[in-house]
Design a protein around this motif. Structure first.
Motif, mmCIF file in Angstrom:
data_model
loop_
_atom_site.group_PDB
_atom_site.id
_atom_site.type_symbol
_atom_site.label_atom_id
_atom_site.label_comp_id
_atom_site.label_asym_id
_atom_site.label_seq_id
_atom_site.Cartn_x
_atom_site.Cartn_y
_atom_site.Cartn_z
ATOM 1 N N ALA A 72 0.922 -1.127 0.063
ATOM 2 C CA ALA A 72 0.173 -0.023 -0.021
ATOM 3 C C ALA A 72 0.717 1.103 0.000
ATOM 4 N N SER A 73 2.262 1.300 0.433
ATOM 5 C CA SER A 73 3.021 2.266 0.517
ATOM 6 C C SER A 73 3.486 2.728 -1.008
ATOM 7 N N PHE A 74 3.373 1.834 -1.979
ATOM 8 C CA PHE A 74 4.032 2.186 -3.554
ATOM 9 C C PHE A 74 2.737 2.388 -4.278
ATOM 10 N N VAL A 75 2.790 3.677 -4.859
ATOM 11 C CA VAL A 75 1.620 4.102 -5.805
ATOM 12 C C VAL A 75 2.051 3.513 -7.330
ATOM 13 N N ALA A 90 -3.701 4.745 -7.268
ATOM 14 C CA ALA A 90 -4.016 3.431 -6.654
ATOM 15 C C ALA A 90 -2.766 2.884 -6.382
ATOM 16 N N THR A 91 -2.653 2.130 -5.552
ATOM 17 C CA THR A 91 -1.423 1.085 -4.907
ATOM 18 C C THR A 91 -1.299 -0.105 -5.551
ATOM 19 N N TRP A 92 -0.176 -0.702 -5.177
ATOM 20 C CA TRP A 92 0.219 -2.094 -5.684
ATOM 21 C C TRP A 92 -0.643 -2.897 -4.912
ATOM 22 N N LEU A 93 -1.050 -2.610 -3.628
ATOM 23 C CA LEU A 93 -2.172 -3.467 -3.160
ATOM 24 C C LEU A 93 -3.365 -3.559 -3.707
#
Length: 151
Positions: A72-75, A90-93
């Protein structure tokens, strides 16, 4: 070749017969070798056990919550978010959560993973300027690029 293997077997059998006859006469003859071999084996085993323990500690330290927090910390980049049908920011999550859960067969799930945009091939690029490094050799756009055999 057959005579050679027979000669080796004869020498080998005579060697073992000699050792078998010698050991009762001199029981401590090979203790130095056995002690050294035991200590080396114990050292190797100790290193392997600690390696497994370190790896286990690392794996235990990454809980599902921590893994999700990292994702969730990486867009996602804008173009990748658009191909994943996700909004900008949106994030990788978010991208990982688009995979279906439930009754999908392993084959169907694997097909979805292989065709998902987040696992597409990414070209190698310069980390300072972002210029793509060509995949083909020789590169037409960089005639000074040379290929060296690994050493």
């Amino acid at each position: 070749a057959n005579a050679m293997s027979m000669a080796r077997a004869f020498v080998s059998s005579r060697w073992w017969a000699f050792l078998a006859a010698l050991l009762p006469l001199k029981p401590g003859l090979f203790n130095f070798a056995m002690d050294d071999a035991r200590s080396k084996a114990a050292e190797i085993l100790r290193k392997k056990v600690w390696s497994v323990r370190k790896k286990w500690e690392l794996l235990k330290s990454y809980s599902p919550e921590k893994t999700e927090a990292v994702l969730a910390s990486f867009v996602l980049p804008k173009d990748l978010a658009a191909r994943c049908h996700l909004p900008e920011g949106a994030t990788w999550l978010d991208a990982v959560k688009t995979f279906p859960k439930g009754d999908a067969s392993p084959v169907a799930l694997w097909h979805q993973v292989e065709t998902h945009p987040i696992v597409e091939y990414v070209h190698v690029q310069c980390q300072s300027c972002g210029r793509r490094v060509p995949d083909e050799f020789p590169a037409e756009e960089d005639p000074n690029l040379t290929e060296e055999e690994p050493t």
